[in-house]
Design a protein around this motif. Structure first.
Motif, PDB file in Angstrom:
ATOM      1  N   THR A 177      54.094  73.689  42.991  1.00 20.62           N
ATOM      2  CA  THR A 177      54.397  73.065  41.695  1.00 20.62           C
ATOM      3  C   THR A 177      55.687  72.255  41.711  1.00 20.62           C
ATOM      4  O   THR A 177      55.790  71.236  41.048  1.00 20.62           O
ATOM      5  N   SER A 178      56.694  72.714  42.485  1.00 20.18           N
ATOM      6  CA  SER A 178      57.972  72.008  42.497  1.00 20.18           C
ATOM      7  C   SER A 178      58.816  72.483  43.671  1.00 20.18           C
ATOM      8  O   SER A 178      58.536  73.520  44.275  1.00 20.18           O
ATOM      9  N   ILE A 179      59.835  71.685  43.977  1.00 18.22           N
ATOM     10  CA  ILE A 179      60.823  72.030  44.995  1.00 18.22           C
ATOM     11  C   ILE A 179      62.196  71.876  44.362  1.00 18.22           C
ATOM     12  O   ILE A 179      62.488  70.845  43.748  1.00 18.22           O
ATOM     13  N   VAL A 180      63.020  72.922  44.483  1.00 20.10           N
ATOM     14  CA  VAL A 180      64.386  72.852  43.976  1.00 20.10           C
ATOM     15  C   VAL A 180      65.309  72.554  45.156  1.00 20.10           C
ATOM     16  O   VAL A 180      65.360  73.317  46.119  1.00 20.10           O
ATOM     17  N   ARG A 181      66.023  71.431  45.069  1.00 21.40           N
ATOM     18  CA  ARG A 181      66.914  70.993  46.158  1.00 21.40           C
ATOM     19  C   ARG A 181      68.269  70.617  45.574  1.00 21.40           C
ATOM     20  O   ARG A 181      68.380  69.685  44.793  1.00 21.40           O
ATOM     21  N   GLU A 182      69.284  71.420  45.930  1.00 20.19           N
ATOM     22  CA  GLU A 182      70.648  71.175  45.433  1.00 20.19           C
ATOM     23  C   GLU A 182      70.669  71.040  43.909  1.00 20.19           C
ATOM     24  O   GLU A 182      71.240  70.108  43.341  1.00 20.19           O
ATOM     25  N   GLU A 183      69.980  72.000  43.262  1.00 18.88           N
ATOM     26  CA  GLU A 183      69.921  72.123  41.801  1.00 18.88           C
ATOM     27  C   GLU A 183      69.130  70.996  41.133  1.00 18.88           C
ATOM     28  O   GLU A 183      69.148  70.857  39.909  1.00 18.88           O
ATOM     29  N   LYS A 184      68.445  70.186  41.921  1.00 21.46           N
ATOM     30  CA  LYS A 184      67.570  69.154  41.373  1.00 21.46           C
ATOM     31  C   LYS A 184      66.121  69.562  41.594  1.00 21.46           C
ATOM     32  O   LYS A 184      65.763  70.113  42.643  1.00 21.46           O
ATOM     33  N   VAL A 185      65.270  69.304  40.593  1.00 24.87           N
ATOM     34  CA  VAL A 185      63.855  69.651  40.685  1.00 24.87           C
ATOM     35  C   VAL A 185      63.061  68.446  41.163  1.00 24.87           C
ATOM     36  O   VAL A 185      63.166  67.350  40.606  1.00 24.87           O
ATOM     37  N   ILE A 186      62.294  68.658  42.227  1.00 26.76           N
ATOM     38  CA  ILE A 186      61.437  67.607  42.774  1.00 26.76           C
ATOM     39  C   ILE A 186      59.985  68.016  42.552  1.00 26.76           C
ATOM     40  O   ILE A 186      59.603  69.152  42.836  1.00 26.76           O
ATOM     41  N   TYR A 187      59.180  67.086  42.028  1.00 28.51           N
ATOM     42  CA  TYR A 187      57.753  67.339  41.872  1.00 28.51           C
ATOM     43  C   TYR A 187      57.052  66.660  43.049  1.00 28.51           C
ATOM     44  O   TYR A 187      56.935  65.438  43.093  1.00 28.51           O
ATOM     45  N   PRO A 188      56.650  67.453  44.040  1.00 28.27           N
ATOM     46  CA  PRO A 188      56.265  66.883  45.341  1.00 28.27           C
ATOM     47  C   PRO A 188      54.938  66.146  45.334  1.00 28.27           C
ATOM     48  O   PRO A 188      54.023  66.459  44.587  1.00 28.27           O
ATOM     49  N   ARG A 189      54.881  65.146  46.214  1.00 23.35           N
ATOM     50  CA  ARG A 189      53.645  64.457  46.549  1.00 23.35           C
ATOM     51  C   ARG A 189      53.285  64.816  47.989  1.00 23.35           C
ATOM     52  O   ARG A 189      54.009  65.549  48.656  1.00 23.35           O
ATOM     53  N   GLY A 190      52.214  64.277  48.473  1.00 22.10           N
ATOM     54  CA  GLY A 190      51.765  64.631  49.806  1.00 22.10           C
ATOM     55  C   GLY A 190      52.755  64.284  50.894  1.00 22.10           C
ATOM     56  O   GLY A 190      52.846  64.972  51.909  1.00 22.10           O
ATOM     57  N   ASP A 191      53.533  63.194  50.706  1.00 19.63           N
ATOM     58  CA  ASP A 191      54.473  62.771  51.739  1.00 19.63           C
ATOM     59  C   ASP A 191      55.888  63.309  51.518  1.00 19.63           C
ATOM     60  O   ASP A 191      56.820  62.908  52.216  1.00 19.63           O
ATOM     61  N   THR A 192      56.064  64.246  50.565  1.00 21.69           N
ATOM     62  CA  THR A 192      57.382  64.852  50.338  1.00 21.69           C
ATOM     63  C   THR A 192      57.711  65.798  51.486  1.00 21.69           C
ATOM     64  O   THR A 192      56.929  66.680  51.824  1.00 21.69           O
ATOM     65  N   GLN A 193      58.889  65.603  52.082  1.00 21.20           N
ATOM     66  CA  GLN A 193      59.314  66.454  53.187  1.00 21.20           C
ATOM     67  C   GLN A 193      60.117  67.637  52.669  1.00 21.20           C
ATOM     68  O   GLN A 193      60.926  67.503  51.747  1.00 21.20           O
ATOM     69  N   ILE A 194      59.878  68.808  53.256  1.00 25.00           N
ATOM     70  CA  ILE A 194      60.597  70.020  52.880  1.00 25.00           C
ATOM     71  C   ILE A 194      61.829  70.160  53.767  1.00 25.00           C
ATOM     72  O   ILE A 194      61.736  70.048  54.990  1.00 25.00           O
ATOM     73  N   HIS A 195      62.998  70.390  53.138  1.00 25.09           N
ATOM     74  CA  HIS A 195      64.263  70.446  53.854  1.00 25.09           C
ATOM     75  C   HIS A 195      64.792  71.878  53.917  1.00 25.09           C
ATOM     76  O   HIS A 195      64.457  72.718  53.079  1.00 25.09           O
ATOM     77  N   GLU A 196      65.656  72.130  54.888  1.00 24.20           N
ATOM     78  CA  GLU A 196      66.377  73.393  54.942  1.00 24.20           C
ATOM     79  C   GLU A 196      67.184  73.576  53.659  1.00 24.20           C
ATOM     80  O   GLU A 196      67.824  72.624  53.181  1.00 24.20           O
ATOM     81  N   GLY A 197      67.145  74.776  53.094  1.00 15.46           N
ATOM     82  CA  GLY A 197      67.847  75.053  51.848  1.00 15.46           C
ATOM     83  C   GLY A 197      67.013  74.849  50.599  1.00 15.46           C
ATOM     84  O   GLY A 197      67.435  75.224  49.495  1.00 15.46           O
ATOM     85  N   ASP A 198      65.815  74.262  50.757  1.00 17.42           N
ATOM     86  CA  ASP A 198      64.931  74.072  49.596  1.00 17.42           C
ATOM     87  C   ASP A 198      64.402  75.411  49.096  1.00 17.42           C
ATOM     88  O   ASP A 198      64.279  76.380  49.859  1.00 17.42           O
ATOM     89  N   LYS A 199      64.060  75.432  47.821  1.00 16.45           N
ATOM     90  CA  LYS A 199      63.314  76.529  47.229  1.00 16.45           C
ATOM     91  C   LYS A 199      61.981  75.954  46.772  1.00 16.45           C
ATOM     92  O   LYS A 199      61.948  75.093  45.896  1.00 16.45           O
ATOM     93  N   VAL A 200      60.904  76.418  47.394  1.00 16.93           N
ATOM     94  CA  VAL A 200      59.574  75.907  47.085  1.00 16.93           C
ATOM     95  C   VAL A 200      58.898  76.861  46.112  1.00 16.93           C
ATOM     96  O   VAL A 200      58.799  78.063  46.371  1.00 16.93           O
ATOM     97  N   LEU A 201      58.445  76.331  44.984  1.00 15.85           N
ATOM     98  CA  LEU A 201      57.770  77.153  43.983  1.00 15.85           C
ATOM     99  C   LEU A 201      56.286  76.814  43.973  1.00 15.85           C
ATOM    100  O   LEU A 201      55.905  75.633  44.016  1.00 15.85           O
ATOM    101  N   PHE A 202      55.454  77.860  43.924  1.00 13.91           N
ATOM    102  CA  PHE A 202      54.021  77.625  43.909  1.00 13.91           C
ATOM    103  C   PHE A 202      53.311  78.687  43.073  1.00 13.91           C
ATOM    104  O   PHE A 202      53.819  79.788  42.869  1.00 13.91           O
ATOM    105  N   ILE A 203      52.138  78.317  42.587  1.00 15.50           N
ATOM    106  CA  ILE A 203      51.270  79.211  41.818  1.00 15.50           C
ATOM    107  C   ILE A 203      50.176  79.720  42.740  1.00 15.50           C
ATOM    108  O   ILE A 203      49.577  78.949  43.501  1.00 15.50           O
ATOM    109  N   THR A 204      49.913  81.027  42.684  1.00 14.88           N
ATOM    110  CA  THR A 204      48.885  81.595  43.543  1.00 14.88           C
ATOM    111  C   THR A 204      48.422  82.931  42.951  1.00 14.88           C
ATOM    112  O   THR A 204      48.848  83.313  41.858  1.00 14.88           O
TER     113      THR A 204
END
Length: 221
Positions: A177-204
């Motif tokens: 659903t989203s990636i939190v990076r340095e206190e900013k919320v990113i709504y990812p697309r297919g080409d969004t790269q995941i970085h060290e330190g990210d918090k990845v949020l997902f529904i499951t």
């Protein structure tokens, strides 16, 4: 890592059964001898007969080695006392309490109970996420625990680090659903790269979460 359940009623029984099936070390405390005997026989589990508010009983249950105490008796007042004893006398970091009367929720929060819930599946998921907290955290539950909002921390050695979203192997019932990076919320697309330190949020759901965690652990080994 161990958790202790206080209360051998329907919720306590099902919670013990669920956690044992998931492979966790758990002990149940119940004051009724007949209930203790039945549960120990049916589940082949560690069951201590005694009062969950008694320090000696809790000590016998191994609370000194426990990380989590879940108070799920049928009495809100008793659950609150158990959580306070666990916090004050044994310095337990995480307490979970069953609340029967919604009016008591704010009081429980004000007095330091970490999580207040009533569903067996929700309590089981909360305990599991705390015991396995280096892997993930359950942020919220929906539909009585059948749907989970999960947060995953990405370290430099995590299999997802530097990958793009479209290349992740996700179970069908898992949606980022989203990636939190340095206190900013990113709504990812297919080409969004995941970085060290990210918090990845997902529904499951729980089944898909366990499948995903097993896959990630295999990738690390």
């Amino acid at each position: 890592m161990e958790s202790i359940i206080i209360g051998g009623g329907k919720i306590g029984y099902n919670l013990l059964k669920t956690l044992k099936e998931r492979g966790y070390q758990v002990t149940l405390v119940e004051r009724d001898r007949d209930i203790c005997a039945r549960i120990a026989d049916e589940l082949d589990a560690d069951v201590i007969c005694g009062d969950g508010t008694d320090l000696e009983v809790l000590d016998d249950a191994g609370i000194a080695e426990a990380e989590i105490v879940a108070a799920v008796t049928g009495t809100d007042e008793e659950n609150l006392v158990i959580c306070q004893i666990a916090k004050i006398s044994f310095h337990i970091q995480k307490t979970i309490a069953r609340v029967n009367n919604p009016k008591n929720i704010e009081m429980f929060k004000a007095l330091g109970v970490d999580r207040i819930v009533c569903s067996t599946e929700v309590i089981a998921n909360l305990i599991e996420s705390e015991l396995d907290r280096e892997e993930y955290r359950i942020i919220q539950t929906f539909e009585r625990g059948s749907m989970l909002l999960v947060e995953l921390d990405i370290g430099h050695s995590h299999p997802w680090c530097s990958m793009v979203v479209k290349d992740l192997r996700l179970p069908q019932e898992c949606v980022i659903t989203s990636i939190v990076r340095e206190e900013k919320v990113i709504y990812p697309r297919g080409d969004t790269q995941i970085h060290e330190g990210d918090k990845v949020l997902f529904i499951t759901n729980h089944t898909a979460l366990m499948e995903l965690m097993d896959f990630l652990r295999d990738r690390r080994s």
